[in-house]
Design a protein around this motif. Structure first.
Motif, PDB file in Angstrom:
ATOM      1  N   GLU A  26       8.354  74.565 -34.007  1.00 44.04           N
ATOM      2  CA  GLU A  26       9.581  73.560 -34.215  1.00 44.04           C
ATOM      3  C   GLU A  26      10.674  73.621 -33.053  1.00 44.04           C
ATOM      4  OE1 GLU A  26      10.892  77.937 -35.221  1.00 44.04           O
ATOM      5  OE2 GLU A  26       9.206  76.641 -35.451  1.00 44.04           O
ATOM      6  N   LEU A  27      10.506  74.352 -32.057  1.00 39.54           N
ATOM      7  CA  LEU A  27      11.233  74.409 -31.140  1.00 39.54           C
ATOM      8  C   LEU A  27      11.169  73.285 -30.010  1.00 39.54           C
ATOM      9  CD1 LEU A  27      10.950  78.264 -30.110  1.00 39.54           C
ATOM     10  CD2 LEU A  27      12.741  77.456 -31.564  1.00 39.54           C
ATOM     11  N   ALA A  28      12.359  72.903 -29.354  1.00 38.60           N
ATOM     12  CA  ALA A  28      12.175  72.138 -28.214  1.00 38.60           C
ATOM     13  C   ALA A  28      11.415  72.683 -27.182  1.00 38.60           C
ATOM     14  CB  ALA A  28      13.608  71.609 -28.200  1.00 38.60           C
ATOM     15  N   PRO A  29      11.063  71.875 -26.091  1.00 42.47           N
ATOM     16  CA  PRO A  29      10.267  72.393 -25.121  1.00 42.47           C
ATOM     17  C   PRO A  29      11.293  73.422 -24.237  1.00 42.47           C
ATOM     18  CG  PRO A  29       9.682  70.141 -24.993  1.00 42.47           C
ATOM     19  CD  PRO A  29      10.959  70.585 -26.378  1.00 42.47           C
ATOM     20  N   GLN A  30      12.728  73.073 -24.170  1.00 45.01           N
ATOM     21  CA  GLN A  30      13.222  74.198 -23.363  1.00 45.01           C
ATOM     22  C   GLN A  30      13.362  75.377 -23.810  1.00 45.01           C
ATOM     23  OE1 GLN A  30      17.046  72.551 -22.044  1.00 45.01           O
ATOM     24  NE2 GLN A  30      17.888  74.577 -21.379  1.00 45.01           N
ATOM     25  N   GLN A  31      13.496  75.360 -25.322  1.00 41.42           N
ATOM     26  CA  GLN A  31      13.775  76.565 -26.196  1.00 41.42           C
ATOM     27  C   GLN A  31      12.533  77.333 -26.006  1.00 41.42           C
ATOM     28  OE1 GLN A  31      14.760  74.303 -29.476  1.00 41.42           O
ATOM     29  NE2 GLN A  31      16.936  75.187 -29.715  1.00 41.42           N
ATOM     30  N   LEU A  32      11.328  76.607 -26.174  1.00 38.53           N
ATOM     31  CA  LEU A  32      10.223  77.229 -26.263  1.00 38.53           C
ATOM     32  C   LEU A  32       9.920  78.201 -24.910  1.00 38.53           C
ATOM     33  CD1 LEU A  32       7.377  78.024 -27.401  1.00 38.53           C
ATOM     34  CD2 LEU A  32       6.426  75.820 -26.531  1.00 38.53           C
ATOM     35  N   VAL A  33      10.231  77.407 -23.892  1.00 42.34           N
ATOM     36  CA  VAL A  33      10.068  78.068 -22.508  1.00 42.34           C
ATOM     37  C   VAL A  33      10.820  79.382 -22.373  1.00 42.34           C
ATOM     38  CG1 VAL A  33      10.315  78.007 -20.012  1.00 42.34           C
ATOM     39  CG2 VAL A  33       9.293  76.156 -21.254  1.00 42.34           C
ATOM     40  N   GLU A  34      12.149  79.152 -22.881  1.00 42.05           N
ATOM     41  CA  GLU A  34      13.157  80.321 -22.749  1.00 42.05           C
ATOM     42  C   GLU A  34      12.589  81.578 -23.593  1.00 42.05           C
ATOM     43  OE1 GLU A  34      16.681  78.477 -24.178  1.00 42.05           O
ATOM     44  OE2 GLU A  34      17.346  77.650 -22.217  1.00 42.05           O
ATOM     45  N   LYS A  35      12.083  81.035 -24.794  1.00 42.07           N
ATOM     46  CA  LYS A  35      11.550  82.198 -25.839  1.00 42.07           C
ATOM     47  C   LYS A  35      10.170  82.924 -25.192  1.00 42.07           C
ATOM     48  CE  LYS A  35      11.081  84.223 -29.856  1.00 42.07           C
ATOM     49  NZ  LYS A  35      12.066  85.060 -30.420  1.00 42.07           N
ATOM     50  N   LEU A  36       9.211  82.175 -24.583  1.00 40.75           N
ATOM     51  CA  LEU A  36       8.113  82.568 -24.098  1.00 40.75           C
ATOM     52  C   LEU A  36       8.541  83.565 -22.849  1.00 40.75           C
ATOM     53  CD1 LEU A  36       5.716  79.826 -24.515  1.00 40.75           C
ATOM     54  CD2 LEU A  36       5.907  81.755 -25.963  1.00 40.75           C
ATOM     55  N   THR A  37       9.378  83.151 -22.000  1.00 41.14           N
ATOM     56  CA  THR A  37       9.897  83.819 -20.895  1.00 41.14           C
ATOM     57  C   THR A  37      10.625  85.225 -21.320  1.00 41.14           C
ATOM     58  OG1 THR A  37      10.229  81.924 -19.513  1.00 41.14           O
ATOM     59  CG2 THR A  37      11.358  83.828 -18.694  1.00 41.14           C
ATOM     60  N   ARG A  38      11.211  85.067 -22.413  1.00 35.92           N
ATOM     61  CA  ARG A  38      12.023  86.309 -22.861  1.00 35.92           C
ATOM     62  C   ARG A  38      11.106  87.262 -23.334  1.00 35.92           C
ATOM     63  NH1 ARG A  38      15.887  83.869 -25.223  1.00 35.92           N
ATOM     64  NH2 ARG A  38      14.964  83.289 -27.175  1.00 35.92           N
ATOM     65  N   ILE A  39       9.965  86.841 -23.953  1.00 37.92           N
ATOM     66  CA  ILE A  39       9.070  88.021 -24.591  1.00 37.92           C
ATOM     67  C   ILE A  39       8.154  88.212 -23.615  1.00 37.92           C
ATOM     68  CG2 ILE A  39       9.584  87.200 -27.166  1.00 37.92           C
ATOM     69  CD1 ILE A  39       6.851  85.766 -27.046  1.00 37.92           C
TER      70      ILE A  39
END
Length: 88
Positions: A18-31
């Motif tokens: 459900e995340l937008a591409p920018q949010q997804l990249v931020e999340k994957l970078t954070r984890i």
């Protein structure tokens, strides 16, 4: 595509679909799934390549990259010559 890549795509779709591409990249970078160092390398390499396409000499483009990204020329040089397998 490997089984690991397919499974990663499936898991990301289930958990973060459900995340937008920018949010997804931020999340994957954070984890820690996305390597931020390699992202920096790719960004610098693409910046230098774009300047070269416009007619700038490689060394001058590398100096411009060091100014653009507020890093040393040596770091840019490392990105250009050490990480040779990072390309779009």
């Amino acid at each position: 595509m490997t089984r690991y890549e397919k499974e990663l795509i499936r898991m990301i779709g289930m958990r973060f679909g459900e995340l937008a591409p920018q949010q997804l990249v931020e999340k994957l970078t954070r984890i820690g799934v996305i390597d931020i160092t390699l992202c920096k390398v790719l960004t610098i390499r693409e910046f230098v390549a774009a300047l070269q396409k416009n007619g700038m000499k490689k060394i001058d483009a590398m100096w411009m990259a060091s100014e653009q990204f507020a890093c040393t020329y040596e770091y840019v040089r490392k990105c250009m010559y050490y990480y040779t397998d990072v390309n779009l």
